[in-house]
Design a protein around this motif. Structure first.
Motif, PDB file in Angstrom:
ATOM      1  N   GLU A 329      27.195 147.461 -21.654  1.00 30.22           N
ATOM      2  CA  GLU A 329      28.083 147.168 -20.434  1.00 30.22           C
ATOM      3  C   GLU A 329      28.603 146.153 -21.543  1.00 30.22           C
ATOM      4  N   PRO A 330      29.285 145.958 -21.215  1.00 30.48           N
ATOM      5  CA  PRO A 330      30.671 144.826 -21.889  1.00 30.48           C
ATOM      6  C   PRO A 330      29.851 143.302 -21.437  1.00 30.48           C
ATOM      7  N   LYS A 331      29.876 142.509 -23.512  1.00 28.68           N
ATOM      8  CA  LYS A 331      29.639 141.169 -22.570  1.00 28.68           C
ATOM      9  C   LYS A 331      31.101 140.448 -23.211  1.00 28.68           C
ATOM     10  N   LEU A 332      30.630 138.969 -22.661  1.00 35.27           N
ATOM     11  CA  LEU A 332      31.553 138.127 -23.197  1.00 35.27           C
ATOM     12  C   LEU A 332      31.524 137.670 -25.194  1.00 35.27           C
ATOM     13  N   VAL A 333      31.544 137.469 -25.590  1.00 39.45           N
ATOM     14  CA  VAL A 333      31.051 137.408 -26.894  1.00 39.45           C
ATOM     15  C   VAL A 333      31.349 136.617 -28.052  1.00 39.45           C
ATOM     16  N   ASP A 334      33.103 136.350 -27.455  1.00 42.63           N
ATOM     17  CA  ASP A 334      34.098 134.590 -28.494  1.00 42.63           C
ATOM     18  C   ASP A 334      34.913 134.897 -27.217  1.00 42.63           C
ATOM     19  N   ARG A 335      34.924 133.018 -27.374  1.00 41.66           N
ATOM     20  CA  ARG A 335      36.359 132.532 -26.774  1.00 41.66           C
ATOM     21  C   ARG A 335      36.850 131.911 -27.680  1.00 41.66           C
ATOM     22  N   VAL A 336      38.565 131.992 -28.132  1.00 42.66           N
ATOM     23  CA  VAL A 336      38.394 131.344 -28.961  1.00 42.66           C
ATOM     24  C   VAL A 336      40.158 130.562 -28.234  1.00 42.66           C
ATOM     25  N   CYS A 337      39.563 129.631 -27.842  1.00 48.19           N
ATOM     26  CA  CYS A 337      40.825 128.876 -27.562  1.00 48.19           C
ATOM     27  C   CYS A 337      41.958 127.500 -27.945  1.00 48.19           C
ATOM     28  N   VAL A 338      42.919 127.684 -27.743  1.00 50.25           N
ATOM     29  CA  VAL A 338      43.857 126.059 -28.275  1.00 50.25           C
ATOM     30  C   VAL A 338      43.522 125.229 -28.650  1.00 50.25           C
ATOM     31  N   ASP A 339      42.628 124.147 -27.577  1.00 46.31           N
ATOM     32  CA  ASP A 339      41.636 123.515 -27.556  1.00 46.31           C
ATOM     33  C   ASP A 339      39.990 123.812 -27.501  1.00 46.31           C
ATOM     34  N   PRO A 340      39.478 123.601 -28.550  1.00 45.11           N
ATOM     35  CA  PRO A 340      38.510 124.320 -28.700  1.00 45.11           C
ATOM     36  C   PRO A 340      37.117 123.076 -27.339  1.00 45.11           C
ATOM     37  N   VAL A 366      31.832 135.919 -14.643  1.00 46.52           N
ATOM     38  CA  VAL A 366      31.226 135.092 -13.993  1.00 46.52           C
ATOM     39  C   VAL A 366      29.822 135.451 -15.338  1.00 46.52           C
ATOM     40  N   THR A 367      29.192 136.381 -15.338  1.00 46.98           N
ATOM     41  CA  THR A 367      27.304 136.090 -16.562  1.00 46.98           C
ATOM     42  C   THR A 367      28.078 134.660 -16.885  1.00 46.98           C
ATOM     43  N   ALA A 368      28.671 134.423 -18.422  1.00 48.97           N
ATOM     44  CA  ALA A 368      28.984 134.202 -18.969  1.00 48.97           C
ATOM     45  C   ALA A 368      29.307 132.464 -18.691  1.00 48.97           C
ATOM     46  N   ALA A 369      30.308 132.517 -17.599  1.00 44.82           N
ATOM     47  CA  ALA A 369      29.986 131.117 -17.060  1.00 44.82           C
ATOM     48  C   ALA A 369      28.675 130.305 -16.110  1.00 44.82           C
ATOM     49  N   SER A 370      28.546 131.593 -15.336  1.00 49.47           N
ATOM     50  CA  SER A 370      27.093 130.880 -15.171  1.00 49.47           C
ATOM     51  C   SER A 370      25.895 130.908 -15.945  1.00 49.47           C
ATOM     52  N   ASP A 371      26.447 131.371 -17.039  1.00 52.36           N
ATOM     53  CA  ASP A 371      25.129 130.785 -18.360  1.00 52.36           C
ATOM     54  C   ASP A 371      24.952 129.371 -18.783  1.00 52.36           C
ATOM     55  N   ALA A 372      26.395 129.074 -18.612  1.00 55.10           N
ATOM     56  CA  ALA A 372      26.871 128.242 -18.953  1.00 55.10           C
ATOM     57  C   ALA A 372      26.868 127.436 -18.540  1.00 55.10           C
ATOM     58  N   GLY A 373      26.896 127.182 -16.870  1.00 55.82           N
ATOM     59  CA  GLY A 373      25.748 126.239 -16.157  1.00 55.82           C
ATOM     60  C   GLY A 373      27.549 125.430 -15.831  1.00 55.82           C
ATOM     61  N   CYS A 374      28.497 126.183 -15.501  1.00 58.33           N
ATOM     62  CA  CYS A 374      29.663 125.308 -14.993  1.00 58.33           C
ATOM     63  C   CYS A 374      29.906 125.605 -13.908  1.00 58.33           C
ATOM     64  N   PRO A 375      30.221 125.241 -12.599  1.00 59.23           N
ATOM     65  CA  PRO A 375      30.121 124.569 -11.527  1.00 59.23           C
ATOM     66  C   PRO A 375      31.481 126.123 -10.752  1.00 59.23           C
ATOM     67  N   VAL A 376      31.638 126.423 -10.080  1.00 54.10           N
ATOM     68  CA  VAL A 376      32.321 127.762  -8.950  1.00 54.10           C
ATOM     69  C   VAL A 376      32.677 125.874  -8.291  1.00 54.10           C
ATOM     70  N   GLN A 377      34.097 126.880  -8.604  1.00 53.86           N
ATOM     71  CA  GLN A 377      35.401 125.641  -8.636  1.00 53.86           C
ATOM     72  C   GLN A 377      36.180 126.742  -6.705  1.00 53.86           C
TER      73      GLN A 377
END
Length: 633
Positions: A329-340, A366-377
């Motif tokens: 199953e796919p996992k989010l492995v890399d996030r390349v941001c213009v502003d880190p 969604v799983t990566a955001a939850s693991d990072a503790g990001c609040p749901v908006q």
């Protein structure tokens, strides 16, 4: 005549006969015991059921063994045939009937457990639809799949299996092609996309144009390869046959020498009674059945008993990629941001929006955001037109998730801002119309994959590990580096996988581990085929062993169960034969009469069987590598 021209058809008929003989022998032996001990019948009357067993069961078995003798095959069952004949001459009818039961019952039990090529092909054919929905103008009619012509327009409804190879001409959606191609992702389908027969459609109906006839489709070709893989697989020499190949001639030689030296045929008969190969006919099957039971308690289903005998002799281990060395199953492995510095902020916004998406990559975000503790908006104004990406308003900001191709088609000036394209899948993120990040996804390796691969050589004498996958080169090489495999093959079709497995198995006994329909031919061709999980009836039918709990630890447990079974089976068989040889020498010297020899052999049999029963007792541990702290599939 069919049985004479087609060996595949002759085998089930003979196995069915052996089953009938075994059942008949059990009933008649029980009747003999009732007549002899419960009713007080005369010995002649009590022996009638036993004579029936020897006539209707013993003669067919002895005839089949005689044909083996003429072909030069000297297995342990040949000595059983000699014992049957000897028991009749000695009027030891009960002993002869028990040998008939052991011989036919062992074959019948094994035939019940061993899979056949027909069951695999039947599972393949049952998986495919027999009709297709042909579209003509505004009407749709169901027609036989074989009546489809190239150029016909076919409707594939949601969740249906695609019946034909073709090209999408209407509709937007996704298809699951992982069983066929090895790709672990749902594949997007838009007008112009190619589709494969056997793929599972997603939520949206698609209209496709047939590009091939049903008999030429990808799925039909896999069925052809499956048939070829069964016919090409060499017959493995079983453990009992290997031991019986020297034990049988030795027993006959000792008995013959005693007869010739003394001129007394009773010496030969006495030797044959002592030589009855019960340690081979009983102890080894008992060890195998006990190991099958032990494996089942560990969520490992052994479908072919010979796999337990052969696994410990294998020196090459070949893996498919998807679902075996990865989680499938796919996992989010890399996030390349213009502003880190905005990484967590962007992840939280995108994760909130993706909760409302049906896209195959949505769950990974969604799983990566939850693991990072990001609040749901809060999210509003959500839209996800087929093939257009995802758009919505999150906390008063417009957020869009799309592909690199679609973004550059609309804003080509952003090409210089995007990072280089890497392996795996990706999506690009825009907030308020401006590009902010690229997210990359991969099918992630199992966390204990590297330690498992590393321990195979020192602990299990595996000399070569290989990865043979239908996936792309970038994905296969990425995984190979992660787990420590150097010998890799990528973009392999089922036909190519079969060729590779056949070539490697010709060099050394092999194990193939896979989980998709595209792995089924290779599973059948390998010395031992291990299927991960129950993703497909086709795969589990083709495999010798099915691991229900998809975990590398279970493969290690199976290898240890195989080694332990061989060790205990050899102890029982060789130890029993050694004692039997001592008894044969005593019988040849006239120190054991036939009746005493039979009693002596029974004592040896009990000792061998009791030792073989140890195999069902679970040892303290069956894992000798460092597993992951948490394993999941």
């Amino acid at each position: 005549m069919a049985s004479e021209t087609n060996p595949k058809q002759a085998t089930p008929t003979w196995k069915s006969l052996e089953t009938l003989i075994a059942v008949f022998a059990i009933f008649m032996i029980a009747l003999h015991l009732v007549l002899r001990f419960a009713t007080g019948s005369s010995p002649a009357m009590a022996n009638v059921p036993l004579l029936a067993v020897l006539t209707f069961g013993g003669i067919p078995l002895v005839w089949d063994l005689l044909k083996k003798l003429l072909r030069g095959e000297f297995g342990s069952d040949l000595l059983a045939g000699i014992s049957i004949v000897t028991s009749v001459l000695l009027e030891e009818y009960l002993a002869g009937s028990l040998v008939v039961l052991m011989l036919s019952g062992g074959e019948a039990l094994e035939a019940y457990a061993v899979r056949s090529a027909s069951s695999v092909l039947r599972a393949l054919s049952q998986r495919m639809p027999s009709v297709a929905h042909r579209k003509q103008e505004s009407a749709i009619e169901d027609i036989d799949l074989n009546d489809l012509a190239i150029g016909d327009i076919v409707a594939v409804f949601p969740h249906e299996i695609c019946p034909i190879d073709g090209t999408v001409i209407e509709g937007h959606g996704v298809m699951d092609e992982s069983y066929l191609t090895g790709e672990p992702y749902m594949m997007s389908k838009t007008p112009g996309s190619s589709v494969l027969s056997g793929a599972i459609n997603g939520e949206s109906a698609l209209i496709i144009r047939a590009d091939k006839l049903a008999v030429d489709s990808r799925y039909a070709k896999i069925m052809e390869v499956m048939e070829a893989s069964e016919t090409q697989k060499p017959k493995m020499r079983r453990l009992a046959d290997n031991l019986g190949a020297w034990y049988t001639p030795l027993a006959v030689a000792i008995g013959s020498a005693a007869w010739i030296a003394t001129g007394n045929p009773v010496r030969f008969l006495a030797v044959m009674v002592v030589a009855t190969p019960c340690p081979l006919l009983i102890a080894i099957p008992v060890a195998i059945i006990g190991s099958i039971s032990l494996a089942a308690r560990r969520a490992i289903i052994v479908r072919d008993p010979s796999s337990l005998e052969m696994a410990d002799t294998c020196r090459t281990l070949i893996f498919d990629k998807t679902g075996t060395l990865t989680y499938g199953e796919p996992k989010l492995v890399d996030r390349v941001c213009v502003d880190p510095s905005r990484d967590r902020e962007i992840l939280g916004v995108v994760g909130s929006l993706e909760r409302f998406s049906k896209h195959p990559l949505a769950l990974a975000i969604v799983t990566a955001a939850s693991d990072a503790g990001c609040p749901v908006q809060s999210v509003s104004e959500i839209s996800e037109p087929p093939g257009k990406g995802l758009r919505g308003t999150v906390a008063n900001r417009t957020v869009e998730v799309t592909s690199r191709k679609k973004l550059l088609a609309q804003q080509p000036e952003l090409a210089s801002q995007l990072p280089p394209q890497a392996g795996g899948l990706e999506c690009v993120i825009l907030i308020d119309g401006g590009y902010v990040a690229t997210y990359r996804f991969r099918d992630t390796p199992r966390r204990d994959g590297a330690s498992f691969i590393e321990h195979l050589g020192p602990r299990h004498a595996i000399r070569q590990t290989m990865m043979v996958s239908g996936d792309r080169e970038s994905e296969v090489r990425y995984l190979a580096e992660q787990v420590g495999i150097d010998d890799v093959y990528f973009s392999q079709s089922p036909e190519q996988k079969l060729e590779i497995v056949n070539a490697e198995t010709a060099k050394a006994n092999s194990i193939f581990v896979g989980d998709g329909i595209n792995d089924a031919p290779a599973l059948m061709a390998a010395t031992v085929g291990i299927a991960f999980g129950q993703n497909s009836d086709v795969t589990t039918e083709a495999a010798d062993v099915v691991v229900l709990d998809s975990s590398l630890q279970k493969i290690d447990e199976f290898l240890h169960i195989s080694r332990r079974m061989r060790r205990i089976a050899l102890q029982s068989a060789i130890g029993g034969m050694a004692l039997s040889i001592v008894g044969m020498m005593l019988a040849a010297g006239g120190f054991l009469t036939p009746v005493a020899g039979a009693i002596c052999q029974e004592v040896i049999d009990v000792a061998a069987v009791l030792n073989a029963l140890r195999v069902a007792l679970p040892p303290g541990s069956m894992i000798d590598f460092e597993p992951a702290e948490t394993e999941y599939s």
